[in-house]
Design an enzyme around this catalytic site. Structure first.
Site, PDB file in Angstrom:
ATOM      1  N   ASP A 131       1.071  -0.950   0.093  1.00  0.00           N
ATOM      2  CA  ASP A 131       0.208  -0.067  -0.051  1.00  0.00           C
ATOM      3  C   ASP A 131       0.982   1.449  -0.376  1.00  0.00           C
ATOM      4  OD1 ASP A 131      -2.452   1.918   0.764  1.00  0.00           O
ATOM      5  OD2 ASP A 131      -2.799   0.013   0.741  1.00  0.00           O
ATOM      6  N   HIS A 181      -3.936   5.756   3.578  1.00  0.00           N
ATOM      7  CA  HIS A 181      -4.085   4.964   2.981  1.00  0.00           C
ATOM      8  C   HIS A 181      -3.971   4.068   3.669  1.00  0.00           C
ATOM      9  CE1 HIS A 181      -5.641   1.890   0.359  1.00  0.00           C
ATOM     10  NE2 HIS A 181      -6.799   2.364   0.141  1.00  0.00           N
ATOM     11  N   SER A 230     -11.345  -0.384  -0.714  1.00  0.00           N
ATOM     12  CA  SER A 230      -9.969  -0.360   0.188  1.00  0.00           C
ATOM     13  C   SER A 230     -10.448  -1.278   0.767  1.00  0.00           C
ATOM     14  CB  SER A 230      -9.791   0.972   0.110  1.00  0.00           C
ATOM     15  OG  SER A 230      -8.386   0.614  -1.510  1.00  0.00           O
TER      16      SER A 230
END
Length: 376
Positions: free
Chosen positions: A99, A157, A314
């Protein structure tokens, strides 16, 4: 063998009983089969010609000032508190988060990070001779160094995703991971804006190989791609599966058909549902979708430890990754296909009968008052 980065030499319970396995399957795993919804393009896409993909988010995250519940809705929806009575995971089960990098200093995460047992930190030597120097928690393939917090800034994220998998439960904010006793391997791939580029495909293949070679059992790939990945990336994913690693990816957030990673046959493709167990309007659809999980207004943490709410497939995928980690904590003999089949075969059909779009969720279970939420 995929060629290593040129600077990589620089410094920087035993199986559970079948009864217990069936208990956790029954408690945690449900799937919703929902009627098809007309395809609709939702959200915006960056048009930079060199961008190949990025983080699979929808909308803008916002800070959570106070918790509406002692446990976030996604954990209640998949009945995690009931599962925790049997297992909260095992430190022997490693989930690799490929990620944007993880802030491993966050208190709710720092005790859950994977630590390379054969690497001595900060000595400038590749102690385990795996081609990466001082890779204590993983590797930063964006900056080509061992630490996501050194070099270019990370986006929120990856930390958010890691929190959904394995953060300690915090009753004050409702934050908590599905499998708080597993270990998280930090593999940074995305840049500071949450994108990757056409020139980065080799980095992704290397990141997948790194996870496999260093003991990950699950790879969470909460990424979208605007184009189909090249053959060597598909080979890396296929090889991971052959080596016993479960690769979990996303359906996408365009509200149309599944694209790129989610169409590959060797992955588990995850869509998103909301608190009412309805499919998120942005969640892409199609026969490639294996499961779905909570992905709307999900609460987790960002770098610095601040709790925020965000949406996207996600954030549905880590619920499935955490659930798979619980299964492997119970029975290390399971194959990736075995775990995948358990997730699907223990599913429940709600909504219109029959398969249109397979989604993973469960009835909400208000169990927080009966579970000790402290010290997880």
């Amino acid at each position: 063998m995929i060629r290593r980065p040129p600077r990589s030499t620089l410094s920087s319970s035993s199986a559970a009983s079948d009864v217990y396995k069936r208990q956790i399957m029954t408690l945690v795993f449900s799937v919703v089969w929902l009627s098809a919804i007309p395809s609709k393009q939702v959200g915006t896409t960056c048009s930079h010609p060199e961008i190949a993909g990025g983080a699979g988010t929808y909308g803008v995250p916002f800070v959570v000032s106070s918790a509406a519940s002692r446990l976030r809705w996604g954990l209640k929806a998949i009945r995690a508190p009931e599962a925790w009575r049997i297992t909260q995971g095992s430190e022997e089960v490693i989930v690799a988060i490929i990620d944007s990098g993880i802030d491993y200093t966050v208190p709710l995460l720092r005790d859950h990070m994977w630590k390379n047992p054969d690497e001595i930190p900060d000595n400038g030597i590749d102690d385990d001779k795996n081609g990466y120097v001082d890779d204590v928690h993983g590797w930063d393939f964006r900056d080509n160094d061992p630490d996501s917090l050194v070099g270019t800034p990370i986006s929120y994220h990856g930390t958010f995703v890691a929190g959904l998998v394995a953060a300690s439960v915090d009753a004050a904010t409702g934050v908590g991971g599905v499998a708080p006793r597993v270990r998280i391997m930090d593999i940074r791939f995305l840049d500071s804006r949450g994108f990757f580029y056409k020139s980065d495909w080799w980095k992704l293949a290397q990141a997948i190989e790194y996870a496999v070679e260093n003991g990950a059992r699950i790879i969470n790939l909460s990424l979208y791609a605007r184009v189909d990945p090249p053959g060597f990336v598909c080979h890396a994913i296929r090889n991971a599966t052959k080596r016993g690693v479960l690769v979990i990816t996303i359906a996408g957030n365009e509200g149309s058909r599944v694209k790129a990673f989610g169409r590959l046959p060797d992955v588990v493709t995850v869509g998103a549902v909301d608190k009412h167990m309805s499919p998120a309007p942005f969640s892409s659809r199609g026969p490639e979708v294996d499961l779905a999980a909570p992905g709307v207004d999900v609460i987790s943490i960002v770098p610095g430890g601040v709790p925020v709410s965000s949406s996207g497939t996600s954030f549905a995928a880590p619920h499935v990754a955490g659930t798979a980690a619980l299964l492997w904590a119970l029975d290390k003999r399971l194959s990736p296909e075995g775990v995948r089949e358990i997730l699907r075969s223990t599913a429940r059909d709600v909504g219109s009968p029959g398969k249109d779009c397979l989604l993973y969720t469960s009835d909400a279970a208000d169990e927080e008052d009966s579970v000790d939420l402290g010290g997880r």
